[in-house]
Design a protein around this motif. Structure first.
Motif, short mmCIF file in Angstrom:
data_model
loop_
_atom_site.label_atom_id
_atom_site.label_comp_id
_atom_site.label_asym_id
_atom_site.label_seq_id
_atom_site.Cartn_x
_atom_site.Cartn_y
_atom_site.Cartn_z
N MET A 27 17.42 -4.85 -7.18
CA MET A 27 16.65 -6.02 -6.95
C MET A 27 15.44 -5.51 -6.33
N VAL A 28 14.13 -6.39 -6.60
CA VAL A 28 12.89 -6.17 -6.23
C VAL A 28 12.64 -7.49 -5.63
N ILE A 29 12.29 -7.87 -4.41
CA ILE A 29 11.98 -9.04 -3.96
C ILE A 29 10.15 -9.17 -3.58
N ILE A 30 9.30 -9.79 -4.30
CA ILE A 30 8.02 -9.97 -3.90
C ILE A 30 7.56 -11.13 -3.01
N ASP A 31 7.30 -10.64 -1.70
CA ASP A 31 6.50 -11.87 -0.90
C ASP A 31 5.41 -12.29 -1.21
N GLU A 32 4.81 -13.44 -0.99
CA GLU A 32 3.85 -14.14 -1.20
C GLU A 32 3.30 -13.55 -2.67
N ALA A 33 4.19 -14.10 -3.55
CA ALA A 33 3.98 -13.36 -5.31
C ALA A 33 2.70 -13.83 -5.78
N HIS A 34 1.96 -14.82 -5.07
CA HIS A 34 0.65 -15.11 -5.83
C HIS A 34 -0.19 -13.88 -5.84
N HIS A 35 0.03 -12.85 -5.20
CA HIS A 35 -0.70 -11.43 -5.18
C HIS A 35 0.08 -10.47 -6.38
N SER A 36 0.99 -10.89 -7.05
CA SER A 36 1.83 -9.78 -7.80
C SER A 36 1.08 -9.60 -9.24
N THR A 37 -0.18 -10.39 -9.68
CA THR A 37 -0.90 -9.89 -10.84
C THR A 37 -1.75 -8.68 -10.42
N ALA A 38 -1.92 -8.22 -9.32
CA ALA A 38 -2.62 -7.24 -9.11
C ALA A 38 -2.25 -5.85 -9.66
N PRO A 39 -2.82 -4.82 -10.01
CA PRO A 39 -2.40 -3.71 -10.74
C PRO A 39 -1.52 -2.83 -9.82
N THR A 40 -1.66 -2.53 -8.65
CA THR A 40 -0.46 -1.72 -7.97
C THR A 40 0.80 -2.78 -8.01
N TRP A 41 0.90 -4.00 -8.07
CA TRP A 41 2.09 -4.68 -7.94
C TRP A 41 2.63 -4.73 -9.44
N GLU A 42 1.73 -4.65 -10.54
CA GLU A 42 2.37 -4.89 -11.91
C GLU A 42 2.87 -3.22 -12.25
N ARG A 43 2.18 -2.25 -11.67
CA ARG A 43 2.63 -0.84 -11.85
C ARG A 43 4.10 -0.61 -11.50
N THR A 44 4.30 -1.26 -10.04
CA THR A 44 5.60 -1.19 -9.37
C THR A 44 6.94 -1.73 -10.32
N LEU A 45 6.38 -3.01 -10.64
CA LEU A 45 7.41 -3.80 -11.38
C LEU A 45 7.63 -3.16 -12.55
N GLU A 46 6.79 -2.44 -13.25
CA GLU A 46 6.85 -1.66 -14.44
C GLU A 46 7.78 -0.54 -14.32
N HIS A 73 0.89 -1.14 0.20
CA HIS A 73 -0.10 0.15 0.03
C HIS A 73 1.02 1.27 0.08
N LYS A 74 1.97 1.19 0.50
CA LYS A 74 3.12 2.45 0.41
C LYS A 74 3.66 2.63 -0.91
N LEU A 75 3.24 1.61 -1.92
CA LEU A 75 3.57 2.03 -3.31
C LEU A 75 2.49 2.46 -4.19
N GLN A 76 1.32 2.67 -3.76
CA GLN A 76 0.32 3.30 -4.72
C GLN A 76 0.68 4.84 -4.86
N GLU A 77 0.62 4.93 -6.53
CA GLU A 77 0.81 6.22 -6.83
C GLU A 77 -0.11 7.47 -6.57
N ARG A 78 -1.28 7.04 -6.12
CA ARG A 78 -2.09 8.01 -5.66
C ARG A 78 -1.69 8.79 -4.43
N LEU A 79 -0.96 8.18 -3.69
CA LEU A 79 -0.35 8.88 -2.10
C LEU A 79 1.02 9.69 -2.68
N ASP A 80 0.91 10.85 -2.20
CA ASP A 80 2.19 11.58 -2.49
C ASP A 80 3.33 11.10 -1.89
N ASN A 81 3.33 10.70 -0.65
CA ASN A 81 4.51 9.91 -0.41
C ASN A 81 4.67 8.48 -0.43
N ALA A 82 4.16 8.22 -1.36
CA ALA A 82 4.57 6.69 -1.84
C ALA A 82 5.80 6.62 -2.28
#
Length: 625
Positions: free
Chosen positions: A154-173, A133-142
């Protein structure tokens, strides 16, 4: 700041006997993927709950990442668990306890990102840990709005079965230049979407059980002789569950929902789960039940049933205030409760090795949440702590008519496969997305006749289960011999006689609890003030009246800066630091309210804290040995 920390450091990984084999093999697979094969594809690692995912995240960057590392978790409970394990200031931090490094000053700089994190803190960090949630672009302090796209190597994604959700995909992009490692114990999603990337390593649950990294697993379900339901609470006509199915009067969802909310059906599962728990706790290990409910109201009904059987209960749900939640979690950690009931709160990522009985009171419709719940009871009890094989056999308990047969079959069969990649990485297969539907919440009243039975189904025939069979057979033989001598004594009494003989003398009863607590308090005070503080003063050749220790890293954290400001001598600062941190870990600063459990927990924590304190001072005084 040295941005090549992970390349230049010399960790002990490949030949480290303190690391688990799947951690080392997964690390080597990640290294081969990115270094030898020079691949840009995301690396996916599948490790079951309890095998060591957090430890793997702690070693994965070394020799691979050019630059800082970002660890992203899907929820706060997981983030806190990861942070505790990888926090250099934590007495049990992974790198030192597992011998990856031997000196405090060798550790990476770690921060938890939040809205108050400064630019200086970000630039000094080797590892940044945050919740998604600290990566959501809509937050100024993200974070994504504060750092450049090449800030992390390197970016490590824990519990990666969540990683197809939009916020995760935008982060990796956004951080597309970074190497990406995805770690999960659940390599599939409820909606059927695949995890993107190359599966470089997987470790089957069946192998983890056979190796003793996780508990063995068995299921016990209650099967009533007859089950009757009403179709309408205003109409007292009852139908057997077979009649309802044969006549197609209601669908399976209605039946399972009615059973879930039936107090009579729930009571049978409550009674059986408590019976199993009592058997397990007879070894002295503080096993616990974790129960899952349909709703907060439903959980409160279950709490009443468990309390009616004399059990202390912690009810955890998303509506609790943070202070209330923390208090209940501390009660679980410090063994003040025997039963934990949760509603969509303690799923993936919550680790407490003493959860050994999973009581299910809700119908699961999909594999993922079912697996995540069962995973809560799989973390193994340490071999040094386990008294018998029973301590590392987890039980799943539920009513037969909750409709969980297919999910248990899936769980049983899928985790025995040696190649989970074939199940996940199915090229070209399409999945139908789940769509919102109107939920029918109506239920019928449920009645059972007096009969019923319990059926047991083992996940895998491990050595623990075989050993239990051998022990029970031997126990029954002794009971039969005793019965010949004492034919009028009930069987249960004979069984207890045999077990008392095997266990030895019972623990002494506390006849003066007032003096018992006083001794415990004096013992803790003496350890800190009469043993630890003098050793520090003498070993590091500092004056007890001096103040030079006030500049130590021990007091650099926000929570501990007050100590050298208020206490102006070295001896007092060390004593205050140990006392304050012990209270912090126990979760109760008022020792007047402490009982035996709190003092036992404190005595366990203080040794770890002292070892950590000496590591920090060693790094500052460059003390050898």
């Amino acid at each position: 700041m040295n941005h090549n920390y992970f390349i230049e450091s010399m960790p002990n990984i490949d030949s480290n006997s303190e690391l688990r084999e799947p951690q080392i093999l997964a690390y080597q697979a990640i290294q081969e993927h990115f270094v030898q094969n020079k691949s840009d594809e995301h690396a996916v690692v599948v490790l079951p709950t309890g095998v060591g995912k957090t430890g793997l995240m702690g070693i994965a960057p070394f020799g691979i990442s050019f630059g800082r590392v970002l660890i992203v978790t899907p929820q706060l409970v997981i983030k806190d668990a990861v942070l505790d394990s990888l926090d250099p200031d934590h007495p049990q931090n992974f790198w030192l306890t597992r011998g990856v490094f031997s000196k405090y000053e060798e550790l990476p700089a770690v921060i938890e990102y939040d809205s108050k994190t400064s630019e200086w803190e970000l630039n000094q960090a080797d590892i940044v840990i945050l919740n998604i949630h600290k990566l959501q672009e809509r937050l100024d302090n993200a974070l994504i709005n504060r750092v450049s796209h090449d800030f992390f190597g390197m970016v490590i994604i824990d519990e990666a079965h969540h990683s197809t959700a939009p916020t995760w995909e935008r982060t990796l992009e956004y951080f597309s230049a970074a190497k990406v490692v995805k770690v999960t114990g659940t390599p599939t999603r409820s909606d059927g979407e695949e995890i993107k990337g190359k599966f470089v390593y997987k470790y089957p649950l069946s192998q983890a059980m056979a190796s003793g990294y996780v508990k063995s697993l068995e299921r016990i379900h209650y099967v009533p002789d007859k089950l009757y339901l009403t179709l309408d609470k205003k109409d007292g006509t009852v139908y057997s569950v077979e009649q309802i199915r044969d006549m197609n009067l209601k669908d399976e969802d209605w039946i399972t929902r009615s059973v879930a909310y039936s107090k009579e059906c729930s009571l049978k599962v409550v009674q059986e789960s408590v019976a199993i728990l009592n058997e397990k706790r007879s070894t002295g290990v503080p096993h616990k039940i974790i129960a899952v409910a349909c709703s907060i109201w439903h959980a409160e009904q279950l709490e009443e049933l468990y309390r009616g059987l004399g059990q202390e209960v912690a009810l955890v749900h998303s509506k609790l205030k943070k202070d209330d939640l923390d208090t209940r979690l501390k009660a679980i950690e410090n063994h003040k409760v025997q039963v934990v009931i949760h509603v969509a709160k303690l799923g993936e990522g919550y680790d407490h090795k003493y959860l050994s009985v999973a009581a299910i009171f809700r119908p699961f419709r999909h594999t993922l949440p079912y697996e995540q719940f069962v995973g809560r009871v799989l973390r193994a009890i340490d071999k040094e702590e386990a008294v018998t094989e029973e301590d590392n056999i987890a039980c799943v308990v539920h009513h037969k008519e909750l409709g969980l047969e297919d999910l248990w079959k899936f769980y049983k069969e899928e985790k025995e496969k040696s190649d989970v990649i074939k199940f996940i990485d199915r090229e070209g297969e399409s999945f139908e997305r789940l769509t919102p539907t109107k939920i029918d919440k109506m239920t019928g009243e449920v009645f059972e006749d007096a009969g019923g039975k319990l059926e047991r189904d083992s996940f895998i025939n491990t050595e623990l289960l075989l050993e239990r069979e051998r022990r029970l057979k031997e126990e029954n033989e002794k009971i039969n011999r005793l019965r010949e001598i004492l034919p009028t004594v009930p069987e249960e009494a004979l069984r207890q006689m045999v077990r008392r003989e095997e266990e030895g003398t019972a623990a002494a009863k506390i006849l003066r609890p007032d003096k018992f607590i006083t001794r415990k308090k004096r013992n803790l005070d003496d350890i800190i003030k009469k043993e630890m503080v003098p050793e520090v003063i003498l070993d590091y050749n500092v004056s007890k009246e001096g103040t030079e220790l006030g500049d130590s890293k021990l007091f650099s954290g926000r929570s501990y800066k007050w100590i050298p400001q208020r206490i102006r001598n070295n001896a007092g600062m060390i004593a205050a630091y140990l006392e304050f941190r012990v209270n912090e870990l126990v979760g109760n600063s008022n020792r007047n309210t402490w009982g035996p459990e709190e003092y036992e927990a404190a005595l366990g924590h203080v040794d770890d804290l002292y070892e950590h304190l000496r590591r920090v001072l060693d790094s500052e005084f460059r003390k050898e040995g």
